[in-house]
Design a protein around this motif. Structure first.
Motif, short mmCIF file in Angstrom:
data_model
loop_
_atom_site.label_atom_id
_atom_site.label_comp_id
_atom_site.label_asym_id
_atom_site.label_seq_id
_atom_site.Cartn_x
_atom_site.Cartn_y
_atom_site.Cartn_z
N VAL A 1 0.98 -1.06 -0.16
CA VAL A 1 -0.26 0.09 0.09
C VAL A 1 1.13 0.90 0.15
O VAL A 1 1.69 1.26 1.04
CB VAL A 1 -0.94 0.42 0.79
CG1 VAL A 1 -1.95 0.99 1.17
CG2 VAL A 1 -1.71 -1.07 0.91
N ARG A 2 0.92 2.36 -1.11
CA ARG A 2 1.41 2.96 -1.38
C ARG A 2 0.64 4.71 -0.85
O ARG A 2 0.06 4.86 -0.89
CB ARG A 2 1.63 3.87 -2.89
CG ARG A 2 2.86 4.92 -2.71
CD ARG A 2 3.22 5.32 -4.34
NE ARG A 2 4.44 3.35 -4.56
CZ ARG A 2 5.08 3.24 -5.19
NH1 ARG A 2 6.02 4.12 -4.39
NH2 ARG A 2 5.86 3.07 -5.12
N VAL A 3 1.26 4.90 0.54
CA VAL A 3 1.11 6.49 1.22
C VAL A 3 1.84 7.30 0.75
O VAL A 3 3.13 7.34 0.61
CB VAL A 3 0.14 6.17 2.28
CG1 VAL A 3 -0.89 4.63 2.48
CG2 VAL A 3 1.57 5.80 3.32
N PRO A 4 2.06 8.44 0.30
CA PRO A 4 2.30 10.15 -0.19
C PRO A 4 3.13 10.06 1.83
O PRO A 4 2.79 9.93 2.24
CB PRO A 4 1.00 10.92 -0.44
CG PRO A 4 0.39 10.71 0.30
CD PRO A 4 0.18 9.37 -0.20
N GLY A 5 4.29 10.60 1.79
CA GLY A 5 5.24 10.81 3.06
C GLY A 5 4.46 11.85 3.69
O GLY A 5 4.28 12.22 4.50
N SER A 6 3.06 12.46 3.74
CA SER A 6 2.38 13.79 3.81
C SER A 6 1.63 13.15 4.69
O SER A 6 0.91 13.72 5.52
CB SER A 6 2.03 14.59 2.56
OG SER A 6 0.63 13.64 2.30
N ARG A 7 1.36 11.74 4.60
CA ARG A 7 0.53 11.18 5.36
C ARG A 7 1.60 10.47 6.77
O ARG A 7 0.51 10.12 7.41
CB ARG A 7 -0.45 10.06 4.49
CG ARG A 7 -1.53 11.01 3.95
CD ARG A 7 -1.96 9.40 3.41
NE ARG A 7 -3.67 10.05 2.74
CZ ARG A 7 -5.24 10.47 2.98
NH1 ARG A 7 -5.13 9.76 3.70
NH2 ARG A 7 -6.26 11.07 3.05
N ARG A 8 2.86 10.38 6.93
CA ARG A 8 3.10 10.51 7.85
C ARG A 8 2.95 11.31 8.92
O ARG A 8 3.01 12.30 8.91
CB ARG A 8 4.40 10.38 7.31
CG ARG A 8 5.99 9.53 8.70
CD ARG A 8 7.14 9.78 8.47
NE ARG A 8 7.11 11.36 9.24
CZ ARG A 8 8.21 12.10 9.12
NH1 ARG A 8 8.92 11.61 8.16
NH2 ARG A 8 8.33 13.69 9.39
N ILE A 9 2.45 10.08 10.21
CA ILE A 9 2.19 11.25 11.37
C ILE A 9 3.33 11.38 12.16
O ILE A 9 3.21 10.12 12.92
CB ILE A 9 0.93 10.96 11.78
CG1 ILE A 9 -0.33 10.73 11.27
CG2 ILE A 9 0.17 11.40 12.92
CD1 ILE A 9 -1.65 9.74 11.61
N GLY A 10 3.59 12.39 12.81
CA GLY A 10 5.00 12.59 14.41
C GLY A 10 6.65 12.32 13.06
O GLY A 10 6.40 12.05 12.11
N GLU A 11 7.04 11.86 13.97
CA GLU A 11 8.06 11.82 13.29
C GLU A 11 8.70 10.28 13.27
O GLU A 11 7.79 9.76 13.91
CB GLU A 11 9.76 12.27 14.16
CG GLU A 11 9.50 13.75 14.53
CD GLU A 11 9.37 15.08 13.03
OE1 GLU A 11 10.11 14.07 12.60
OE2 GLU A 11 8.28 15.78 13.55
N GLU A 12 9.83 10.02 12.76
CA GLU A 12 9.93 8.67 12.27
C GLU A 12 10.29 8.07 13.29
O GLU A 12 10.96 8.70 14.61
CB GLU A 12 11.08 8.33 10.97
CG GLU A 12 10.58 8.59 9.68
CD GLU A 12 11.86 8.53 8.91
OE1 GLU A 12 12.35 7.29 9.00
OE2 GLU A 12 12.07 9.17 8.01
N GLY A 13 10.05 7.11 13.68
CA GLY A 13 10.79 6.63 15.81
C GLY A 13 9.76 6.53 16.43
O GLY A 13 9.53 5.64 17.82
N GLN A 14 8.51 7.90 16.11
CA GLN A 14 7.30 8.15 17.07
C GLN A 14 6.11 7.58 17.32
O GLN A 14 5.78 7.68 18.83
CB GLN A 14 7.53 9.76 16.74
CG GLN A 14 6.32 10.57 18.03
CD GLN A 14 6.21 11.90 17.84
OE1 GLN A 14 6.15 12.27 16.85
NE2 GLN A 14 6.31 12.58 18.74
N GLY A 15 6.51 6.63 16.56
CA GLY A 15 5.19 5.79 16.42
C GLY A 15 4.32 5.06 18.14
O GLY A 15 3.19 5.07 17.84
#
Length: 390
Positions: free
Chosen positions: A224-238
């Motif tokens: 599933v491809r999602v644009p970078g604008s749909r990442r929430i918060g920082e990498e590793g913060q999930g």
């Protein structure tokens, strides 16, 4: 037999606006939810039109900011709304709680641009959300999740399987936790994934002992491809985002549990005062009177605990320990109260002609979702005695 509308609970609400809000909720319950709850649960019918009505009425975004379409209500009020909805039909009450949980990441950690673009539709635009944390091999040990998100240019490509997803297959958006780095909690990142994304597919819903009207399904992410604008918060913060959401979500489960317990008590009291044996109502017999008294006491204690935790949250104070306590106490109480309600009704309680058998089956899942009650005990103990040294 159709369910009766729940008996009104005498609530202490902080504002006239909150009292008006509760009146609206009770009107919707009496007209649209309670009369059909038993029939639709038996048929396994998901009430999407009810969630649309709740959205149009401003009830799907109550604890979120008005600037993004929310209701600007404190958790103290929001949770009492959940209790009212769950007392009428747990599929609806729990569904609202899950939807609120799925909005938490974007509302709390999204950029202003992301919030402006997405939140109004999520909170009041008729959309319904789902929360994707658990997997077939990682439930309580959520930090070991295996679903991966790999960067490709400006996009992320998500591959893996999520399990036990409420609203799986019917949600319009999914808040997804996926691994973007190394092992453990620090390698997890959050994403907002559209429900119609290419490669996203829902498995056949699970066949459950209760909540048959609420679809619970595995969700497969096949590139599933999602644009970078749909990442929430920082990498590793999930994972930190997920834990903060779960603290609030556990209060939602606690409120739903008290709603189910209250509905069971109402049914038991009604039956006990009408059913006559040996020439008088069975409510006259001390054994049943004491049972009803214990049921009512457990409900009041649970309600007081979840509201106390909500007030801590509303005041911006730590509430993680109290949320775990509320989830533990309220869901255990719901299991005990609903089981006792079946006993009060005797043979009738064991039949589908009365709703208490459904309440008992529904109460069981509340001891499992949002962290099992064994996990809640671990959380509470960690606050009291520190982490396990092993």
């Amino acid at each position: 037999m159709p369910d009766h509308a729940p008996q009104p609970v005498d609530r202490q609400l902080p504002t006239d606006e909150a009292r008006d809000l509760l009146s609206l909720v009770r009107d919707i319950v009496q007209r649209e939810i309670a009369p059909r709850a038993a029939e639709e649960e038996e048929a396994g019918r998901f009430p999407r039109e009810v969630f649309t009505l709740l959205s149009e009425s401003g009830l799907l975004g109550l604890p979120y900011a008005a600037e993004f379409g929310g209701g600007d209500q404190p958790y103290e009020v929001y949770l009492q709304v959940l209790e009212e909805l769950a007392a009428a039909r747990l599929t609806v009450g729990l569904g609202v709680s899950v939807h609120s949980l799925s909005c938490h990441a974007l509302a709390g950690y999204g950029t202003k641009e992301q919030q402006t673009e997405h939140l109004a539709d999520m909170l009041g635009g008729g959309l319904l959300g789902a929360y994707c944390l658990s997997e077939p091999a990682s439930g309580s040990d959520a930090a070991s999740l295996r679903t991966k998100a790999v960067r490709e240019g400006d996009d992320w490509v998500i591959t893996g399987t999520k399990a036990w997803i409420t609203h799986g297959g019917v949600a319009d958006f999914y808040t997804v936790l996926a691994r973007t780095g190394g092992e453990g909690a620090k390698g997890v990142t959050a994403f907002l994934v559209p429900g119609d994304a290419d490669g996203l597919n829902a498995a056949v819903p699970e066949k459950k002992m209760g909540m048959k009207g609420s679809p619970t399904a595995q969700i497969n992410f096949d590139g599933v491809r999602v644009p970078g604008s749909r990442r929430i918060g920082e990498e590793g913060q999930g994972f930190a985002i997920a834990l903060s959401a779960l603290d609030s979500g556990r209060l939602g489960i606690a409120a739903c549990a008290i709603g189910v317990a209250q509905a069971a008590l109402d049914e038991a009291v009604s039956y006990a005062t009408e059913r006559r044996q040996f020439g008088r109502p069975i409510a006259d017999f001390q054994g049943l009177r004491f049972m009803l008294a214990d049921m009512a006491t457990q409900i009041e204690a649970g309600r007081a605990l979840y509201l106390a935790a909500a007030r801590l949250r509303d005041a911006g104070r730590p509430f993680s320990k109290q949320a775990a306590m509320a989830k533990l106490l309220c869901t255990d109480a719901a299991m005990k109260v609903t089981t006792d309600a079946v006993q009060v009704l005797g043979g009738y309680g064991y039949t589908a002609d009365f709703p208490v058998e459904r309440f008992m089956r529904e109460a069981k899942v509340l001891q499992i979702v949002e962290g099992t009650n064994q996990i809640q005990r671990m959380v509470i103990a960690r606050h009291l005695a520190g982490p396990d040294s092993r």
